[in-house]
Design an enzyme around this catalytic site. Structure first.
Site, PDB file in Angstrom:
ATOM      1  N   SER A   1       0.825  -1.210   0.000  1.00 20.66           N
ATOM      2  CA  SER A   1       0.000   0.000   0.000  1.00 20.66           C
ATOM      3  C   SER A   1       0.854   1.252   0.000  1.00 20.66           C
ATOM      4  CB  SER A   1      -0.941   0.004   1.211  1.00 20.66           C
ATOM      5  OG  SER A   1      -1.887  -1.034   1.096  1.00 20.66           O
ATOM      6  N   TYR A   2       1.929   1.221   0.783  1.00 20.59           N
ATOM      7  CA  TYR A   2       2.817   2.383   0.828  1.00 20.59           C
ATOM      8  C   TYR A   2       3.487   2.598  -0.529  1.00 20.59           C
ATOM      9  CZ  TYR A   2       6.634   5.501   1.995  1.00 20.59           C
ATOM     10  OH  TYR A   2       7.507   6.557   2.010  1.00 20.59           O
ATOM     11  N   GLY A   3       4.040   1.540  -1.102  1.00 19.35           N
ATOM     12  CA  GLY A   3       4.682   1.673  -2.407  1.00 19.35           C
ATOM     13  C   GLY A   3       3.732   2.180  -3.472  1.00 19.35           C
TER      14      GLY A   3
ATOM     15  N   SER B   1       1.086   4.046  -3.008  1.00 15.05           N
ATOM     16  CA  SER B   1       0.769   5.462  -2.769  1.00 15.05           C
ATOM     17  C   SER B   1       1.907   6.361  -3.238  1.00 15.05           C
ATOM     18  CB  SER B   1       0.470   5.700  -1.286  1.00 15.05           C
ATOM     19  OG  SER B   1       1.641   5.646  -0.490  1.00 15.05           O
TER      20      SER B   1
END
Length: 199
Positions: A82-84, A86
């Site tokens: 999810s971080y990557g 975003s």
């Protein structure tokens, strides 16, 4: 204008409007705030000769894929994915916005500040938190050092008029191949416009 939001959430969380929290914080906040200030930025550019937008991304975007179909779905959640994703959105948003601002004196660029010694990632659960803290202790740069490229992009006459680029250590770099996908950029823009009601 400097957009700098980056957080990871060890467990799936939703924003008040029902989107996965990493997406809401790390991408939608950039999109929404930029649009709320865009008229002011354009007027500033007309009056002062330029205005600059800097979007803080991350090298974590390099292994990411655009994920718009499951932003309200908890199944298969991974905080690193999810971080990557975003941070990939930050780069794709930068490129699309740069095209849309081509006839103005407003520039927009994305930047990877490096692994910076902050509290980032310390809320990810015991094991990941320990690993992140250890990595920061061994490899991270100081917040002052991490801010150097941001300050450079915001203030240096050397980058006047340069827009739609990805930066690291005060140098233009090539971002991931899929960050240049125009179709994905357009889909992200349309999704963001629908999610915020702006754009």
């Amino acid at each position: 204008m400097l957009n700098n939001a980056g957080a990871v959430f060890s467990n799936y969380q939703q924003s008040v409007d029902g989107y996965e929290m990493t997406f809401a914080l790390n991408h939608i906040s950039y999109y929404l705030l930029t649009h709320l200030l865009l008229d002011i930025l354009k007027r500033t550019a007309d009056a002062q000769g330029e205005a600059r937008i800097i979007n803080v991304s991350s090298s974590a975007h390099r292994n990411a894929t655009l994920r718009l179909d499951n932003l309200r779905d908890e199944s298969g959640y991974s905080f690193m994915n999810s971080y990557g994703a975003s941070k990939l959105m930050n780069v794709q948003f930068t490129y699309e916005l740069a095209r849309r601002l081509e006839d103005t004196a407003v520039t927009v660029n994305a930047v990877h500040p490096g692994l910076v010694d902050t509290g980032f990632g310390h809320n990810t659960g015991r094991l990941w938190s320990v690993l992140i803290k250890a990595a920061q202790k061994l490899f991270a740069i100081s917040p002052r050092k991490g801010a150097e490229t941001l300050v450079y992009l915001a203030s240096s006459p050397d980058v006047a008029g340069i827009s739609g680029k990805y930066w690291n250590e005060r140098q233009q770099k090539r971002s991931s191949d899929n960050s240049y996908d125009r179709e994905q950029q357009n889909r992200l823009w349309a999704f963001s416009a629908e999610a915020t009601g702006i754009g």
